[in-house]
Design an enzyme around this catalytic site. Structure first.
Site, PDB file in Angstrom:
ATOM      1  CD  GLN A 255      75.138  57.922  37.637  1.00 57.04           C
ATOM      2  OE1 GLN A 255      75.019  57.902  38.848  1.00 57.04           O
ATOM      3  NE2 GLN A 255      74.234  58.477  36.839  1.00 57.04           N
TER       4      GLN A 255
ATOM      5  CG  LEU B 119      39.981  37.996  42.693  1.00 53.08           C
ATOM      6  CD1 LEU B 119      40.066  39.390  43.304  1.00 53.08           C
ATOM      7  CD2 LEU B 119      38.999  37.144  43.479  1.00 53.08           C
TER       8      LEU B 119
ATOM      9  CD  GLU C  83      38.880  41.898  51.640  1.00 52.14           C
ATOM     10  OE1 GLU C  83      39.913  41.626  51.001  1.00 52.14           O
ATOM     11  OE2 GLU C  83      38.236  41.067  52.302  1.00 52.14           O
TER      12      GLU C  83
ATOM     13  CE  LYS D 195      41.880  42.713  41.571  1.00 57.96           C
ATOM     14  NZ  LYS D 195      43.091  43.122  40.883  1.00 57.96           N
TER      15      LYS D 195
ATOM     16  CE  LYS E  91      40.083  44.627  37.789  1.00 63.40           C
ATOM     17  NZ  LYS E  91      40.818  44.437  36.583  1.00 63.40           N
TER      18      LYS E  91
ATOM     19  CB  CYS F  17      37.021  34.515   6.489  1.00 61.49           C
ATOM     20  SG  CYS F  17      38.508  34.183   7.445  1.00 61.49           S
TER      21      CYS F  17
HETATM   22  S1  IVH Z   1      41.691  38.015  47.086  1.00 64.08           S
HETATM   23  C1  IVH Z   1      41.361  33.871  45.771  1.00 64.08           C
HETATM   24  N1  IVH Z   1      41.702  40.443  47.997  1.00 64.08           N
HETATM   25  O1  IVH Z   1      44.147  40.905  43.092  1.00 64.08           O
HETATM   26  C2  IVH Z   1      41.274  35.300  46.039  1.00 64.08           C
HETATM   27  N2  IVH Z   1      43.057  39.970  46.097  1.00 64.08           N
HETATM   28  O2  IVH Z   1      43.033  39.446  40.724  1.00 64.08           O
HETATM   29  C3  IVH Z   1      42.274  36.082  45.299  1.00 64.08           C
HETATM   30  N3  IVH Z   1      44.340  41.856  45.266  1.00 64.08           N
HETATM   31  O3  IVH Z   1      46.316  38.133  43.015  1.00 64.08           O
HETATM   32  C4  IVH Z   1      42.791  37.214  45.990  1.00 64.08           C
HETATM   33  N4  IVH Z   1      43.646  43.323  46.754  1.00 64.08           N
HETATM   34  O4  IVH Z   1      47.169  40.307  44.012  1.00 64.08           O
HETATM   35  C5  IVH Z   1      42.186  39.618  47.062  1.00 64.08           C
HETATM   36  N5  IVH Z   1      41.605  42.551  48.931  1.00 64.08           N
HETATM   37  C6  IVH Z   1      42.096  41.726  48.006  1.00 64.08           C
HETATM   38  C7  IVH Z   1      43.032  42.146  47.018  1.00 64.08           C
HETATM   39  C8  IVH Z   1      43.477  41.221  46.080  1.00 64.08           C
HETATM   40  C9  IVH Z   1      44.428  43.123  45.696  1.00 64.08           C
HETATM   41  C10 IVH Z   1      45.060  41.293  44.090  1.00 64.08           C
HETATM   42  C11 IVH Z   1      45.863  40.058  44.414  1.00 64.08           C
HETATM   43  C12 IVH Z   1      45.323  38.971  43.550  1.00 64.08           C
HETATM   44  C13 IVH Z   1      44.635  39.747  42.467  1.00 64.08           C
HETATM   45  C14 IVH Z   1      43.481  38.932  41.926  1.00 64.08           C
END
Ligand code: IVH
Length: 679
Positions: free
Chosen positions: A37, A86, A118, A120, A310, A404
């Protein structure tokens, strides 16, 4: 008399210190000093103070660290295969480039590429290993090479089976996926954590798995590490199988047959994004064919076969209070807008990049302007547009300095290929002679992919720089620890840890060492090339000797991957006396090891190979990776050290073949090269 603000700061820092101590006793020493707490109340008090007084963020918000201090209690275990990160794409052009690069690497522009798309998830990645269907290991990502053993905590997650159900289960199966907390569940605990990602991370690192079990975590599988025997041909097949085995793959995964389908799926998911019960920040685009994935391989940090696409960023309106000029490691002058702090997508932003002088002129950005800023993922927020209607009459155009801050006149370079004047103004490459560049070079020197010194990050470099404790790299290995021990925020234990960390990092691989020097245009890949070329630091520093430099550079010029920019930059770096003094005084403290651990049992082990002419089936980069995978070494020039010259079908250099004939080197045509490697 102390002001009210002083009191708030003092009080706040006092509370943070207390919390840090509680964290230490709770997470590391196994003995909580206060009741749950009391601990929670203190945390809440700090978070509220931060929320009410934005100026406190200058003291380093605690929201990112409370509750998740990694416990030193977890065992460290090496991943069977590194867990990579990535590269990012932000628009359709980036995706086209991604596909183009893949085609180039595979030396085929007509491939029908299918992509696994997929969502992310913005969570925490974890790896689970099953032996004969039973969960035996659970690791966090850690630094990508070495993870923490968090098996007990992972086992508390409902969506992680302890035993796999179903057919065709490989003897060894390592699945990788994302641990996350649903948005609704996060609502219930949000006063304790900054965002759902931190909540998941904090919960996973609890020393007591009963605490983890109390926080409802979920798990989506997105990939694999080691699988034996290997039974998959496609990523999409793997994701299908995963559901049959009792895991969960994201229901929005999608197989795209071409680039157009990537776009429509991206738009579709972006629309439903806010309705999902978990945070996603984009799509991961992966080549579906696993054989192609294997051929493409990885760069130093990320796979060539995948990219994170992204979602567009979140925006906010705020006022520019000032424009300051930052000098980067390579001398680039970057204007930064100091803005009225504003929350953009859950993060308080007070700096936004203005990119360069031209950008300021083009958008006519001025101090006092109201601007729209945007933040995408983890990139630096930027100013998108100015609201001219709110501009005051007396406002003046911003005049970009031509000097600079070190006092030296800046330059704009001419791009040797396009012959266009660069948009970036630079302090000419003066290395450690410019105090501003020097400080940034030191930050690069200690960074993760360079010396990676734990406890010596950017902020500490800033602090030690001001105190004149570190002015050049060798100072790091000859620190005045007595002085540091008496500094605010430092103590006996942290000094001891710093000593251990610097000591550990003084043993370094040659490629990392070269990379850490921060030579312009010499990134990790080029540092590897150079380290293979020089083999030892004794050879490398021959570049300092002017009578040898020219010849060495001529040989380096022939290395695949080294171009005009790299050569020029190497020449400048190694002709500079200050750089020479800095490197020579540094290496006295180091043990620099040759980097390449060659595959001793490969088909080409002990052999040196060189290529001339383009190959028909594969690109030069892939051919080079194949040589290294098979234990061979690439040479850049013909000498008696060369064993095999491979002559590609497309435009081989005649003089190279003649020279090889003269020296008596084995020359093989492209077809025999494929036979040699069984491809
Ligand atoms: S593939 C070598 N697939 O994103 C391939 N990563 O920036 C790397 N993540 O560390 C991962 N969804 O934590 C992959 N469908 C997905 C993902 C995913 C989330 C996260 C993962 C990774 C990070 C890479």
């Amino acid at each position: 008399m102390p002001s009210k603000e002083d009191d708030i700061i003092k009080n706040y820092l006092n509370n943070v210190k207390q919390l840090d101590e509680h964290n230490k006793s709770y997470y590391d020493k196994d003995s909580p000093a206060v009741s749950d707490q009391e601990y929670d109340d203190l945390k809440k008090k700090i978070l509220e103070t931060e929320k009410n007084h934005l100026f406190l963020k200058n003291y380093g918000s605690i929201t990112n660290k409370i509750g998740f201090k990694p416990s030193s209690k977890f065992n460290k275990i090496k991943h069977a295969k590194p867990m990579l990160s990535l590269a990012n794409a932000f628009d359709n052009n980036d995706i086209n480039d991604f596909a183009k690069k893949i085609n180039n690497y595979l030396n085929n522009t007509n491939l029908d590429l299918a992509f696994s798309l997929e969502p992310k998830i913005d969570g925490i990645s974890a790896s689970l290993t099953y032996k004969d269907g039973t969960l035996v290991r659970g690791l966090s990502r850690g630094d990508g090479e070495i993870g923490e053993d968090i098996l007990d905590n992972l086992k508390t997650i409902n969506q992680i089976p302890h035993r796999i159900k179903g057919k065709d289960i490989p003897k060894t199966l390592e699945v990788r996926g994302e641990v996350y907390i649903g948005k609704k569940n996060f609502e219930k605990i949000k006063d304790k954590f900054a965002n759902p990602r931190n909540a998941a991370g904090g919960s996973l690192r609890q020393k007591n798995s009963l605490v983890t079990a109390k926080i409802p975590l979920n798990f989506f599988v997105y990939g694999f590490g080691k699988i034996e025997p290997f039974i998959f041909k496609k990523q999409s097949d793997f994701l299908k199988k995963i559901n049959e085995w009792g895991f969960k793959a994201n229901p929005h995964n999608f197989l795209a047959k071409n680039l157009k389908e990537i776009d429509s799926q991206y738009n579709k998911i972006e629309k439903i994004r806010s309705n999902l019960d978990y945070d996603i920040d984009g799509l991961v685009i992966k080549i579906d064919d696993l054989l192609l994935q294997a051929r493409l391989g990885n760069t130093s940090n990320s796979p060539r076969w995948a990219i994170a696409y992204k979602f567009s960023s979140v925006k906010a309106i705020t006022k520019i209070n000032d424009i300051v000029i930052q000098v980067g490691r390579t001398g680039a002058l970057t204007p930064v807008a100091k803005v009225e702090p504003v929350t953009v997508g859950g993060v308080v932003v007070s700096n936004a990049t203005l990119h360069n002088e031209e950008e300021i002129i083009r958008k006519d950005i001025r101090i006092g302007d109201f601007v729209t800023i945007q933040r995408a993922g983890d990139v630096i927020p930027q100013v998108v547009s100015v609201d001219i209607s709110k501009r005051r009459k007396q406002s003046k155009k911003f005049v970009f300095p031509t000097k600079c801050p070190c006092g030296f006149a800046t330059i704009k370079e001419i791009n040797p290929t396009t012959k266009k004047v660069d948009a970036i103004r630079r302090c000419p490459d003066r290395g450690y002679e410019c105090q501003f560049i020097a400080k940034e070079k030191l930050k690069h020197f200690v960074s993760k992919d360079a010396f990676n010194i734990e406890g010596l990050g950017k902020k500490v470099i800033d602090q030690f720089w001001e105190l004149k404790l570190i002015k050049k790299p060798s100072d790091i290995f000859n620190l005045d620890y007595k002085k540091i021990e008496n500094l605010e925020g430092w103590g006996e234990l942290s000094v001891k840890n710093l000593k251990i960390a610097t000591n550990k990092s003084s043993q370094i691989l040659l490629d990392r060492f070269i990379y850490s020097l921060g030579i312009r245009h010499i990134g990790q890949e080029n540092a590897k090339l150079l380290s293979n070329f020089f083999v030892s630091v004794t050879e490398l520093i021959k570049l300092f000797i002017s009578s040898k430099r020219e010849n060495l550079l001529k040989n380096i010029a022939e290395l695949d991957g080294i171009g005009f920019a790299q050569l020029n930059s190497l020449k400048e770096f190694f002709s500079n006396k200050m750089n020479r003094d800095i490197v020579l005084s540094l290496i006295k403290y180091l043990k620099i090891k040759n980097s390449k651990v060659l595959n001793k049992n490969g088909k080409l082990s002990g052999k040196t190979i060189m290529f001339t002419g383009g190959l028909e089936k594969i690109s030069r980069s892939e051919a080079k990776s194949l040589v290294e995978d098979n234990g061979g070494k690439i040479l850049g020039n013909i000498s008696s050290k060369l064993n095999i010259l491979v002559v590609g079908d497309s435009k081989p250099t005649k003089s190279k073949i003649e020279k090889a004939e003269k020296v008596g080197i084995k020359i093989i045509p492209e077809v025999d090269w494929y036979k040699l490697l069984d491809i």
